[in-house]
Design an enzyme around this catalytic site. Structure first.
Site, PDB file in Angstrom:
ATOM      1  N   LYS A 197       4.712  -3.242   8.425  1.00 42.26           N
ATOM      2  CA  LYS A 197       6.218  -1.718   7.547  1.00 42.26           C
ATOM      3  C   LYS A 197       7.208  -2.531   7.665  1.00 42.26           C
ATOM      4  O   LYS A 197       7.979  -2.762   8.789  1.00 42.26           O
ATOM      5  CB  LYS A 197       6.154  -0.750   8.313  1.00 42.26           C
ATOM      6  CG  LYS A 197       7.606   0.723   8.055  1.00 42.26           C
ATOM      7  CD  LYS A 197       7.158   1.625   8.933  1.00 42.26           C
ATOM      8  CE  LYS A 197       7.817   2.912   8.341  1.00 42.26           C
ATOM      9  NZ  LYS A 197       7.943   4.234   9.018  1.00 42.26           N
TER      10      LYS A 197
ATOM     11  N   ASP B  63       8.280  15.755  11.621  1.00 40.60           N
ATOM     12  CA  ASP B  63       7.382  15.579   9.833  1.00 40.60           C
ATOM     13  C   ASP B  63       6.551  15.885  10.641  1.00 40.60           C
ATOM     14  O   ASP B  63       5.952  14.644   9.707  1.00 40.60           O
ATOM     15  CB  ASP B  63       8.515  13.976   9.482  1.00 40.60           C
ATOM     16  CG  ASP B  63       8.489  14.487   8.647  1.00 40.60           C
ATOM     17  OD1 ASP B  63       8.017  15.092   7.468  1.00 40.60           O
ATOM     18  OD2 ASP B  63       7.477  13.350   6.929  1.00 40.60           O
TER      19      ASP B  63
ATOM     20  N   MET C  49      13.169   4.704   3.470  1.00 39.53           N
ATOM     21  CA  MET C  49      13.158   3.762   4.997  1.00 39.53           C
ATOM     22  C   MET C  49      12.522   2.026   4.734  1.00 39.53           C
ATOM     23  O   MET C  49      13.348   1.760   5.036  1.00 39.53           O
ATOM     24  CB  MET C  49      13.018   4.212   5.644  1.00 39.53           C
ATOM     25  CG  MET C  49      14.329   2.927   7.016  1.00 39.53           C
ATOM     26  SD  MET C  49      13.658   4.262   8.436  1.00 39.53           S
ATOM     27  CE  MET C  49      12.145   3.487   9.108  1.00 39.53           C
ATOM     28  N   ALA C  50      11.160   2.004   3.878  1.00 38.46           N
ATOM     29  CA  ALA C  50      10.586   0.987   4.217  1.00 38.46           C
ATOM     30  C   ALA C  50       9.180   0.937   3.092  1.00 38.46           C
ATOM     31  O   ALA C  50       8.419   1.413   2.525  1.00 38.46           O
ATOM     32  CB  ALA C  50      10.170   1.043   5.497  1.00 38.46           C
ATOM     33  N   THR C  51       8.265  -0.434   2.999  1.00 40.01           N
ATOM     34  CA  THR C  51       7.624  -0.405   2.063  1.00 40.01           C
ATOM     35  C   THR C  51       6.632  -1.057   3.259  1.00 40.01           C
ATOM     36  O   THR C  51       6.737  -1.513   4.294  1.00 40.01           O
ATOM     37  CB  THR C  51       7.721  -1.786   1.121  1.00 40.01           C
ATOM     38  OG1 THR C  51       8.803  -1.271   0.163  1.00 40.01           O
ATOM     39  CG2 THR C  51       6.840  -1.657   0.211  1.00 40.01           C
ATOM     40  N   VAL C  52       5.928  -0.657   3.003  1.00 40.84           N
ATOM     41  CA  VAL C  52       4.274  -0.733   4.356  1.00 40.84           C
ATOM     42  C   VAL C  52       2.370  -1.600   3.490  1.00 40.84           C
ATOM     43  O   VAL C  52       2.999  -1.160   1.950  1.00 40.84           O
ATOM     44  CB  VAL C  52       3.548   0.353   4.382  1.00 40.84           C
ATOM     45  CG1 VAL C  52       2.413  -0.218   5.664  1.00 40.84           C
ATOM     46  CG2 VAL C  52       4.440   1.621   5.265  1.00 40.84           C
TER      47      VAL C  52
ATOM     48  N   ILE D  39       0.465  -1.188  -0.381  1.00 42.73           N
ATOM     49  CA  ILE D  39       0.016  -0.421  -0.101  1.00 42.73           C
ATOM     50  C   ILE D  39       1.052   1.088   0.095  1.00 42.73           C
ATOM     51  O   ILE D  39       0.511   2.643  -0.192  1.00 42.73           O
ATOM     52  CB  ILE D  39      -0.915   0.259   1.213  1.00 42.73           C
ATOM     53  CG1 ILE D  39       0.070   0.468   2.167  1.00 42.73           C
ATOM     54  CG2 ILE D  39      -2.112  -1.305   1.133  1.00 42.73           C
ATOM     55  CD1 ILE D  39      -0.925   0.269   3.973  1.00 42.73           C
ATOM     56  N   ALA D  40       1.910   1.169   0.124  1.00 45.25           N
ATOM     57  CA  ALA D  40       3.196   2.066   0.406  1.00 45.25           C
ATOM     58  C   ALA D  40       4.294   1.481   0.356  1.00 45.25           C
ATOM     59  O   ALA D  40       4.858   0.907   1.092  1.00 45.25           O
ATOM     60  CB  ALA D  40       2.527   2.781   1.693  1.00 45.25           C
TER      61      ALA D  40
END
Length: 640
Positions: free
Chosen positions: A47, A141, A29-32, A24-25
């Site tokens: 994540k 952020d 730094m990471a993939t969700v 989904i994202a």
């Protein structure tokens, strides 16, 4: 092409527990992923750190340490972290999955918001950041993309990926973290951050909610950064005439270019927000800005790791809405009454009717005089005032102090007013009383001894103590039975705020060495894994490999890794090797032949014999040109 279909994790069972359904994202730094916890049967977000970063031991250690810290923020307005672990090269966090949209989606669709709606969104955001700041962390952020609005209307702060401990080094080298439109001047100039950078960002977000636009714009990010350093954020009323002075003061306080002038953290800003709300009347809170429903919105410099749902699923927030359409109500007020039919002279009224009419007029006039002659007043704004200040304000308004109650609060300073009854701004008869609720500050409790308790019992003990179960980390243990608590963080006896999330370390039992079953027939592989105390799952998709069809092509977890007894090993079966047409290289030079065969995916072996020691031409090949052979296999060329 749908890149999700090419993601190797989709369809897999991570760590023997989390079934990965969809990507989904993707962030830096990471993939969700959206996944299902097969043990608890609930949807969550996974994540997963990018493999290139997962090879950096220092980075992984920091990733896990910070995840544990965020997991301790058991706050209703923070996206929760449930679990952390690793499966081979995959390092992951299991997090709460929020179905809804982001504040950015709301601003794009609705433009500027009514002040009441803007404050309704800002207050839970500040409550979440306040909990982080008081726990010693800064988000760094904050922006509309990281404010999630669930389908149920709850507001949550997401993506603590840049979170850092306040007392650690927070400077950046060669780059600035965060979106340029929300960076505080000190972040841009020194690269350092403390809770006041989150306060600045929230002030910018408030400005954007009130006006529908960012305070500083430019043709490039560098121009925006320059304006944040050298120009003050303008008052929102400059863009929205008639906006309350208290809102201008709120934005000015939060976005001061001098950090020492800003509220010191989100809790202090939240107190100012509540005080400003208490000073505003209903007409000021519900005023519709002219920028409402503006379609244009520049978000060229915004990036987000959150992929929201379609706005058709957006819950109808109380934004830019009245009880009924303003046009219809206005048209009814302006519609001329139908002309009354002409009548003859009125009939003679009796004396009784005339007297009754006179008395009625006098009664109505007396009532109006009574209502407007100072018999009623409004409850003054008392939120965030000390008890003494509240009593003085009530006395000045001609009101009595009613019942005084006390309550714990994580966000309202000890000794100040949390709420009043009636609420500030309510109409009340003079000399009536107003009840006050005074903050006792945060409730402090001790962390109970949880070692040796089963996980569900340990969670119950935490709730009974006024604490919340936090992230669960599982470790191997030869001494503690699987599923029972090894330790807690903070440790037993530590004093902390009520509602704090306590991270638990739970035993995975004695470790089991995962055997290597690649290249084995399925039945043999299953028997060997089950003898080792492991469960077996077969992946739905098969892949080409060097192994024959039906044999195990790969396994997760990989061989020689450690697993807990009862964990699941996922096996992916082979479709057999990929067959590739062999090029005809007879008559070619050795170098040309080797190049063609290697480009086709084959390995090359040379057979020179006695006559070919000094030759350079291919006389034959082990598989004739035009036939097929397994990709990766060896083709022998005869040289003469």
């Amino acid at each position: 092409m749908d890149t999700t279909l090419q993601d190797p994790l989709v369809g897999q069972l991570l760590d023997g527990r989390y079934r990965v359904d969809a990507r989904i994202a993707v962030g830096g730094m990471a993939t969700v992923y959206r996944a299902v916890d097969t043990r608890l049967d609930r949807v969550l977000a996974l994540k997963v750190m990018h493999p290139a970063l997962a090879t950096d031991g220092t980075f992984v250690e920091r990733f896990i340490r910070e995840a544990k810290s965020v997991a301790r923020l058991a706050h209703p307005n923070v996206v929760q972290v449930f679990d952390q672990g690793a499966d081979g090269s995959y390092v992951y966090l299991a997090m709460e999955y929020v179905s809804g949209c982001t504040l950015r989606d709301v601003l794009r669709e609705r433009g500027a918001l009514q002040p009441r709606a803007a404050l309704d969104i800002l207050e839970p955001v500040l409550a979440a950041l306040g909990a982080a700041h008081r726990a010693g962390f800064v988000h760094r952020d904050m922006k509309p993309e990281n404010v999630l609005i669930g389908d149920d209307g709850r507001v949550k702060v997401a993506d603590f990926g840049l979170v850092r401990a306040v007392d650690t080094v927070t400077s950046t080298t060669g780059s600035v973290l965060g979106t340029v439109s929300y960076l505080a001047p000190e972040q841009i100039e020194q690269g350092s951050a403390d809770p006041r950078v989150d306060v600045y960002a929230c002030g910018v977000v408030l400005y954007e909610m009130l006006t529908g636009a960012k305070p500083h714009s430019g043709d490039s990010p560098a121009q925006v950064l320059y304006k944040h350093i050298h120009d003050d954020v303008p008052p929102p009323s400059a863009a929205v005439p008639g906006l309350a002075y208290e809102l201008d003061e709120l934005v000015a306080s939060a976005t001061s270019r001098t950090p020492d002038v800003r509220p010191h953290d989100a809790v202090a800003l939240l107190a100012q927000v509540r005080e400003a709300r208490g000073a505003l009347g209903a007409d000021q809170l519900d005023a519709i800005p002219p920028q409402a429903l503006t379609a244009e919105h520049d978000n060229a410099d915004d990036r987000t790791s959150v992929i929201p749902r379609a706005l058709t699923a957006l819950r109808q927030l109380p934004v830019n809405e009245d009880d009924e359409p303003r046009l219809n109500r206005t048209s009814r007020l302006q519609a001329p009454p139908a002309p009354a039919p002409r009548r003859s002279a009125p009939p003679r009224r009796t004396m009784f009717t005339i007297i009754a009419a006179v008395l009625l007029v006098l009664g109505v006039g007396t009532g109006v005089w009574y209502i407007n002659s100072g018999q009623f007043t409004k409850v003054p704004p008392l939120l965030a005032k000390t008890e003494a200040e509240a009593k003085d304000r009530l006395a000045d308004a001609g009101l009595e102090v009613g019942q005084i109650e006390h309550a714990y609060s994580d966000t309202v300073k000890r000794g100040t007013v949390i709420s009043t009854d009636p609420a500030p701004g309510a109409r009340i008869r003079q000399n009536d009383s107003v009840a006050l609720t005074i903050s006792d500050g945060p409730e402090i409790v001790k962390v109970p001894d949880l070692a040796g308790y089963r996980l569900d019992k340990a969670r119950d003990l935490l709730k009974d103590s006024g604490l919340e179960p936090g992230m669960v980390t599982r470790e191997f243990s030869d001494d503690v039975t699987k599923g029972f608590v090894i330790s807690s963080d903070p440790q037993t006896g530590t004093k902390t705020r009520a509602g704090t999330a306590i991270a638990l370390t739970v035993s995975k039992g004695s470790p089991v060495d995962v055997p290597d079953v690649t290249g084995r027939d399925l039945d043999d592989a299953r028997d060997e894994l089950q003898e080792a105390g492991l469960k077996v799952r077969i992946a739905s998709q098969r892949v080409n490999s060097e192994y024959d069809a039906g044999q195990v092509a790969r396994q997760s977890p990989q061989a020689d890794s450690r697993a807990a007894e009862g964990d699941t090993v996922t096996l992916t079966l082979s479709k057999g090797p990929e067959m590739v047409e062999v090029p005809d290289v007879v008559g070619d030079s050795v170098d040309e032949a080797r190049q063609q065969l290697e480009d086709a995916g084959f390995q090359v072996d040379e057979d020179r014999g006695l006559l070919g020691l000094f030759g350079d031409e291919v006389q034959g090949q082990s598989v004739e040109g035009g036939e097929t052979a397994p990709k990766g296999s060896t083709i022998t060329i005869e040289i003469g």
